[in-house]
Design a protein around this motif. Structure first.
Motif, short mmCIF file in Angstrom:
data_model
loop_
_atom_site.label_atom_id
_atom_site.label_comp_id
_atom_site.label_asym_id
_atom_site.label_seq_id
_atom_site.Cartn_x
_atom_site.Cartn_y
_atom_site.Cartn_z
N GLN A 112 0.84 -1.21 0.00
CA GLN A 112 0.00 0.00 0.00
C GLN A 112 0.87 1.26 0.00
N VAL A 113 1.92 1.21 0.79
CA VAL A 113 2.85 2.35 0.85
C VAL A 113 3.54 2.53 -0.49
N GLU A 114 3.95 1.41 -1.08
CA GLU A 114 4.62 1.46 -2.38
C GLU A 114 3.73 2.13 -3.42
N SER A 115 2.46 1.76 -3.44
CA SER A 115 1.54 2.34 -4.41
C SER A 115 1.44 3.85 -4.26
N VAL A 116 1.39 4.32 -3.02
CA VAL A 116 1.30 5.76 -2.77
C VAL A 116 2.54 6.47 -3.29
N LEU A 117 3.71 5.95 -2.95
CA LEU A 117 4.96 6.60 -3.33
C LEU A 117 5.12 6.67 -4.85
N LEU A 118 4.79 5.57 -5.52
CA LEU A 118 4.97 5.55 -6.97
C LEU A 118 3.88 6.36 -7.68
N GLU A 119 2.72 6.43 -7.06
CA GLU A 119 1.64 7.25 -7.62
C GLU A 119 2.01 8.73 -7.59
N ILE A 120 2.62 9.15 -6.48
CA ILE A 120 3.02 10.55 -6.34
C ILE A 120 4.20 10.88 -7.24
N GLY A 121 5.13 9.93 -7.39
CA GLY A 121 6.30 10.18 -8.21
C GLY A 121 7.32 11.06 -7.48
N GLU A 122 8.32 11.50 -8.21
CA GLU A 122 9.36 12.38 -7.69
C GLU A 122 10.27 11.71 -6.66
N VAL A 123 10.01 10.43 -6.40
CA VAL A 123 10.89 9.66 -5.52
C VAL A 123 11.18 8.34 -6.20
N GLU A 124 12.20 7.66 -5.72
CA GLU A 124 12.56 6.36 -6.29
C GLU A 124 11.68 5.26 -5.67
N PRO A 125 11.52 4.11 -6.37
CA PRO A 125 10.69 3.02 -5.84
C PRO A 125 11.43 2.18 -4.80
N HIS A 126 12.15 2.85 -3.92
CA HIS A 126 12.87 2.18 -2.83
C HIS A 126 12.44 2.83 -1.53
N TYR A 127 12.05 2.02 -0.58
CA TYR A 127 11.51 2.56 0.67
C TYR A 127 11.66 1.50 1.75
N GLN A 128 11.56 1.94 2.98
CA GLN A 128 11.51 1.02 4.12
C GLN A 128 10.54 1.56 5.15
N LEU A 129 9.84 0.64 5.79
CA LEU A 129 8.92 0.99 6.87
C LEU A 129 9.61 0.66 8.19
N ILE A 130 9.80 1.65 9.04
CA ILE A 130 10.40 1.46 10.34
C ILE A 130 9.29 1.60 11.39
N VAL A 131 9.03 0.54 12.14
CA VAL A 131 7.96 0.57 13.14
C VAL A 131 8.60 0.52 14.52
N THR A 132 8.24 1.49 15.36
CA THR A 132 8.77 1.54 16.73
C THR A 132 7.59 1.70 17.70
N ARG A 133 7.86 1.52 18.97
CA ARG A 133 6.83 1.72 19.99
C ARG A 133 7.36 2.70 21.03
N ASN A 134 6.66 3.83 21.16
CA ASN A 134 7.02 4.86 22.13
C ASN A 134 6.01 4.78 23.27
N GLY A 135 6.41 4.17 24.39
CA GLY A 135 5.45 3.90 25.45
C GLY A 135 4.48 2.84 24.98
N ASN A 136 3.21 3.19 24.90
CA ASN A 136 2.21 2.26 24.40
C ASN A 136 1.74 2.60 23.00
N LEU A 137 2.42 3.54 22.36
CA LEU A 137 1.98 4.02 21.06
C LEU A 137 2.93 3.56 19.96
N ASP A 138 2.36 2.89 18.95
CA ASP A 138 3.15 2.49 17.79
C ASP A 138 3.38 3.69 16.88
#
Length: 432
Positions: free
Chosen positions: A341-367
């Motif tokens: 889903q993220v990939e589709s958004v990035l490529l739809e918008i353009g102006e960026v390369e089709p390379h990305y990473q999702l970094i998920v962290t937890r701050n207290g109880n909030l993702d």
């Protein structure tokens, strides 16, 4: 073009009659030859004679990857090792690998369905197919290889990696079809540009890409960067390997070869079968495999089936491109998120390369979700105000599509690690 028109265009009633005949034979075989399945049948109070129609498939037990691991290495084989001519194994990162055994007939069947698949993608006996899937225990390389040879094509067995040589031989040997992961196809296109190899110097016409989820936007990127038509192929080692299904020239879903596999879509929570047109977890029952036949194997892949006859003339049901997996699906603040889903958004918008990473962290109880987005060379030189505007557009679109907010962090061109196999899209740092 067809490879086996009689099978690929069989009328639905004939195809379903063949499926039922083969299903009955397989159920009887595994009941008498695989203790695991015999026990599972008995727990459910089911006997082979209870299978009288395709609707009775729902009476049968599911099989999971864990079942294969629990019976490691050969516990689910339905034939003695003296009849197994090849072994493959999954590249799982946790637990023991899932081991798959093939009889000589299994290899023949596999070659047949891959030949059909490649023909769907425009390949024929005049094609020169460069196979850049990995060879070895992974099913991708050898599966594609045998199918391409069965089709009568000339095969370049490159395997993965060694990118400069890949490009040199692609150019010198006149490869017309490229078979690899979609992320590696993008990587090859970038490397060609860096090496100064122009599109006019290569002969590629088509690409057959699989082994990882990818979006329509990425297809457009690949087709533009390599000037080819890009096709989606699907498979998994436990069911057979590549070639379980394949897109045709219509590029509107992948035909599942139903004379060898019976597909279902189930609700992954209730495990109840869902009708055509509803999205859920893809399940396969093999009906011709001898070495490792599987009943109702839960793939964890999210897809949808359609039974409408395709414009190409093939009658086998089509599966929608896999949108993600139930076991790599991220749940962030109660919202299901797939990297595609993220990939589709990035490529739809353009102006960026089709390379990305999702970094998920937890701050207290909030993702918290941070998306690393690689800028193009052009965007990297833009003014800060322009980048701030681009960041805001991406954030707003991500929020609209995913239903959650995410932090966007731009990184310099070529700083996100490239993959010569499956791309690493998610880094989950939560201690869950």
């Amino acid at each position: 073009m067809y490879w086996n028109e009689a099978k690929e265009c069989m009328e639905r009633n004939e195809l379903q009659a063949l499926q039922l005949e083969r299903l009955k034979q397989m159920v009887t075989k595994i009941y008498h030859n695989v203790p695991f399945y015999r026990d599972a049948f008995q727990k459910l109070g089911v006997e082979p004679e209870d299978i009288k129609s395709l609707d009775d498939l729902s009476k049968l037990p599911f099989t999971t990857k864990q079942d294969l691991r629990d019976n490691y290495p050969y516990g689910l084989f339905a034939t003695p090792m003296s009849q197994i001519v090849r072994l493959h194994a999954s590249s799982g990162t946790t637990g023991k690998p899932t081991v798959v055994g093939y009889t000589r007939n299994d290899i023949t069947t596999w070659s047949e369905i891959v030949a059909r698949s490649m023909a769907c993608g425009g390949a024929d006996h005049n094609s020169v197919i460069q196979i850049s899937y990995g060879y070895g225990l992974f099913t991708g390389g050898l599966g594609a290889h045998y199918g391409a040879e069965r089709l009568g094509s000339s095969v370049i067995p490159m395997s993965g990696g060694n990118t400069e040589k890949q490009i040199m031989l692609m150019k010198d040997f006149g490869a017309t079809t490229l078979a690899c992961t979609p992320s590696y196809a993008i990587y090859l296109a970038e490397a060609m540009e860096e090496m100064g190899v122009g599109l006019e110097e290569i002969s590629l016409k088509t690409g057959i890409f699989g082994a990882e989820p990818w979006s329509e936007s990425m297809r457009a990127q690949i087709e533009k960067k390599l000037n080819i038509k890009a096709y989606d192929i699907y498979g998994l080692s436990e069911v057979m390997g590549p070639g379980v299904s394949m897109e045709c020239e219509c590029q509107n879903g992948m035909h599942i070869w139903e004379d060898h596999f019976i597909p279902e879509i189930i609700d992954p929570i209730t495990l109840e079968p869902l009708p055509y047109g509803e999205k859920g977890e893809l399940v396969f029952t093999t009906i011709t495999k001898e070495g490792l036949p599987l009943l109702r194997y839960r793939t964890k892949d999210i897809s949808m089936l359609t039974a409408e006859r395709c414009k190409c003339g093939r009658t086998h049901v089509r599966m929608q491109r896999v949108s993600g997996r139930t076991d790599d699906m991220l749940i962030i603040r109660g919202v299901n998120v797939f990297p595609s889903q993220v990939e589709s958004v990035l490529l739809e918008i353009g102006e960026v390369e089709p390379h990305y990473q999702l970094i998920v962290t937890r701050n207290g109880n909030l993702d918290e979700l941070e998306i690393l987005v690689e800028l193009s060379e052009k965007s990297f030189s833009d003014k800060i105000s322009i980048l701030e505007s681009l960041e805001k557009r991406i954030m707003n679109r991500i929020s609209s599509v995913l239903g959650i907010s995410a932090k966007i962090r731009f990184v310099e061109p070529k700083t996100i690690p490239r993959s010569q196999g499956k791309a690493v899209r998610v880094i989950d740092k939560r201690n869950i």
